[in-house]
Write an enzyme that holds these catalytic residues in place. Sequence first.
Site, mmCIF file in Angstrom:
data_model
loop_
_atom_site.group_PDB
_atom_site.id
_atom_site.type_symbol
_atom_site.label_atom_id
_atom_site.label_comp_id
_atom_site.label_asym_id
_atom_site.label_seq_id
_atom_site.Cartn_x
_atom_site.Cartn_y
_atom_site.Cartn_z
ATOM 1 N N CYS A 78 -28.526 -32.408 -12.881
ATOM 2 C CA CYS A 78 -29.590 -32.032 -13.828
ATOM 3 C C CYS A 78 -30.621 -31.115 -13.160
ATOM 4 O O CYS A 78 -31.220 -31.484 -12.154
ATOM 5 C CB CYS A 78 -30.282 -33.287 -14.357
ATOM 6 S SG CYS A 78 -31.712 -32.887 -15.398
ATOM 7 N N CYS A 81 -34.387 -32.693 -13.055
ATOM 8 C CA CYS A 81 -34.718 -33.859 -12.235
ATOM 9 C C CYS A 81 -35.378 -33.383 -10.941
ATOM 10 O O CYS A 81 -35.110 -32.285 -10.466
ATOM 11 C CB CYS A 81 -33.457 -34.650 -11.899
ATOM 12 S SG CYS A 81 -33.026 -35.894 -13.130
ATOM 13 N N HIS A 148 -34.962 -39.246 -15.794
ATOM 14 C CA HIS A 148 -33.903 -38.561 -16.548
ATOM 15 C C HIS A 148 -33.527 -39.289 -17.845
ATOM 16 O O HIS A 148 -33.213 -38.653 -18.849
ATOM 17 C CB HIS A 148 -32.665 -38.422 -15.659
ATOM 18 C CG HIS A 148 -31.545 -37.647 -16.271
ATOM 19 N ND1 HIS A 148 -31.496 -36.268 -16.227
ATOM 20 C CD2 HIS A 148 -30.441 -38.048 -16.960
ATOM 21 C CE1 HIS A 148 -30.398 -35.855 -16.854
ATOM 22 N NE2 HIS A 148 -29.748 -36.910 -17.301
ATOM 23 N N ASN A 191 -36.990 -30.168 -28.948
ATOM 24 C CA ASN A 191 -35.726 -30.447 -29.616
ATOM 25 C C ASN A 191 -35.182 -31.704 -28.977
ATOM 26 O O ASN A 191 -35.089 -31.768 -27.757
ATOM 27 C CB ASN A 191 -34.702 -29.329 -29.370
ATOM 28 C CG ASN A 191 -35.148 -27.995 -29.938
ATOM 29 O OD1 ASN A 191 -35.849 -27.942 -30.936
ATOM 30 N ND2 ASN A 191 -34.734 -26.919 -29.290
ATOM 31 N N HIS A 202 -32.262 -34.272 -20.027
ATOM 32 C CA HIS A 202 -33.546 -34.683 -19.445
ATOM 33 C C HIS A 202 -34.672 -34.499 -20.478
ATOM 34 O O HIS A 202 -34.735 -33.460 -21.133
ATOM 35 C CB HIS A 202 -33.820 -33.822 -18.211
ATOM 36 C CG HIS A 202 -34.889 -34.373 -17.341
ATOM 37 N ND1 HIS A 202 -34.613 -34.980 -16.133
ATOM 38 C CD2 HIS A 202 -36.221 -34.440 -17.503
ATOM 39 C CE1 HIS A 202 -35.759 -35.380 -15.594
ATOM 40 N NE2 HIS A 202 -36.739 -35.069 -16.409
ATOM 41 N N HIS A 204 -37.462 -33.201 -22.238
ATOM 42 C CA HIS A 204 -38.261 -31.989 -22.036
ATOM 43 C C HIS A 204 -38.503 -31.292 -23.362
ATOM 44 O O HIS A 204 -37.809 -31.528 -24.345
ATOM 45 C CB HIS A 204 -37.535 -31.026 -21.084
ATOM 46 C CG HIS A 204 -36.334 -30.360 -21.694
ATOM 47 N ND1 HIS A 204 -35.157 -31.021 -21.953
ATOM 48 C CD2 HIS A 204 -36.137 -29.088 -22.124
ATOM 49 C CE1 HIS A 204 -34.294 -30.198 -22.491
ATOM 50 N NE2 HIS A 204 -34.849 -29.007 -22.623
ATOM 51 N N GLN A 206 -40.314 -27.316 -24.966
ATOM 52 C CA GLN A 206 -40.413 -25.901 -24.625
ATOM 53 C C GLN A 206 -41.662 -25.295 -25.232
ATOM 54 O O GLN A 206 -42.229 -25.847 -26.177
ATOM 55 C CB GLN A 206 -39.185 -25.153 -25.151
ATOM 56 C CG GLN A 206 -37.887 -25.715 -24.605
ATOM 57 C CD GLN A 206 -36.692 -24.917 -25.085
ATOM 58 O OE1 GLN A 206 -36.540 -23.750 -24.756
ATOM 59 N NE2 GLN A 206 -35.861 -25.541 -25.889
HETATM 60 ZN ZN LIG Z 1 -32.794 -34.947 -15.229
#
Ligand SMILES: [Zn+2]
Length: 379
Positions: A78, A81, A148, A191, A202, A204, A206
């Site tokens: 990932c 991470c 994660h 999203n 992971h 997250h 934007q």
């Molecule tokens: Zn990750």
Amino acid sequence: MAHVRRTDRQMADGRPIHYFDDTEPWVSGARERSAVDTRDLPAVATTSTMRWDVLTGEWVAHAAHRQDRTFMPPADLCPLCPARPGKEPGEVPEADYDVVVFANRFPSYAGAGTSLASEPAGLVDGEALWPVRPAVGRCEVVCFTADHSATFASLPVSRVRTVVEAWADRTAELSSLAGVREGGEVFVFENRGKEIGVTLQHPHGQIYAYPAPAPRTSQLLVQAQRHRAAHGTSLLADVLAAEQRAGTRVVLRGEHWTAYVPAAARWPVEFHLAPHRDVPDLAALDDGERDELAVVYSEMLGRLDRYFDGVDALPYIAGWHQAPLGPERELGRLHLQAFSVLRQPGKLKYLAGSESGAGAWINDTTPERIADRLREVAS
Ligand SMILES: [Zn+2]
């Protein structure tokens, strides 16, 4: 007030990375000796262009370099991470972080704040009908946690508060960049779920800084302008007041924020969240509003995950509409739109002929039913 410490560093290819640490001892970039990104990375491609769709009056970006982007890597590869011994180096060189933001390696929009921002528009095939310009802007990635396998809804409210601080900080900075500040827009979004097309698991979100108002914003500006001409008031403020007055679709009302299902909701699950005070963007929120936002947003994301029995992670899109920069800014007003494409467990709402082809929306439920359910699943 949240005590958040921002530290700026540079990645191997020159992209900026910003750590937002909320807890002492500071876990990431603010430490005395910060980790360095030692990867051998080529410079980020900034070859996207935008062409004017003369039939709809909208810009369409073409970003062919994005075909090569990382797709659903396993957890040990990932890129979001933190660095770990034995792990392939990712985007974050530090061994831990609270919240971190960096420029996307595969951006749809890039070059804001550089000379690219002043490049003049040209024409496709020399035809006056088809203006083309560089897709100037900035795309950033916001990692909500170093964990994660967490979800945004599972974060403690104190960490959500740090994310709010990061959103506000990035909104202010991106709004000031040449190529954005003249009349662009900063869109903050998440999203969640492979059904939405997420390519990294992971947790997250934007941030896209566009060089012009996005099409949805352009439509809203036309409506807001008409409303102002007819009534002399703010459309978005009047909509909030009307939802509060009616109360039938209000899902949650705090001191500073109200969440409601809009009267003409188009998605099978949808709510909007608006501040009570007229503010243009996240950067304009005061401490009390930011504190309550962390609580309210966390609660609403939890309700999404409890919406359908048997679906504990609802795929969703949550996007902050902020006032555009430039002359029409006063027509905008901060609000969040969150929605899901899931209409029943295991059944996606496909945007088919009527929606995709004609732009005519059909919702298989009613806004009042959505609001009832969102109230039922309160924590
Ligand atoms: Zn990750």
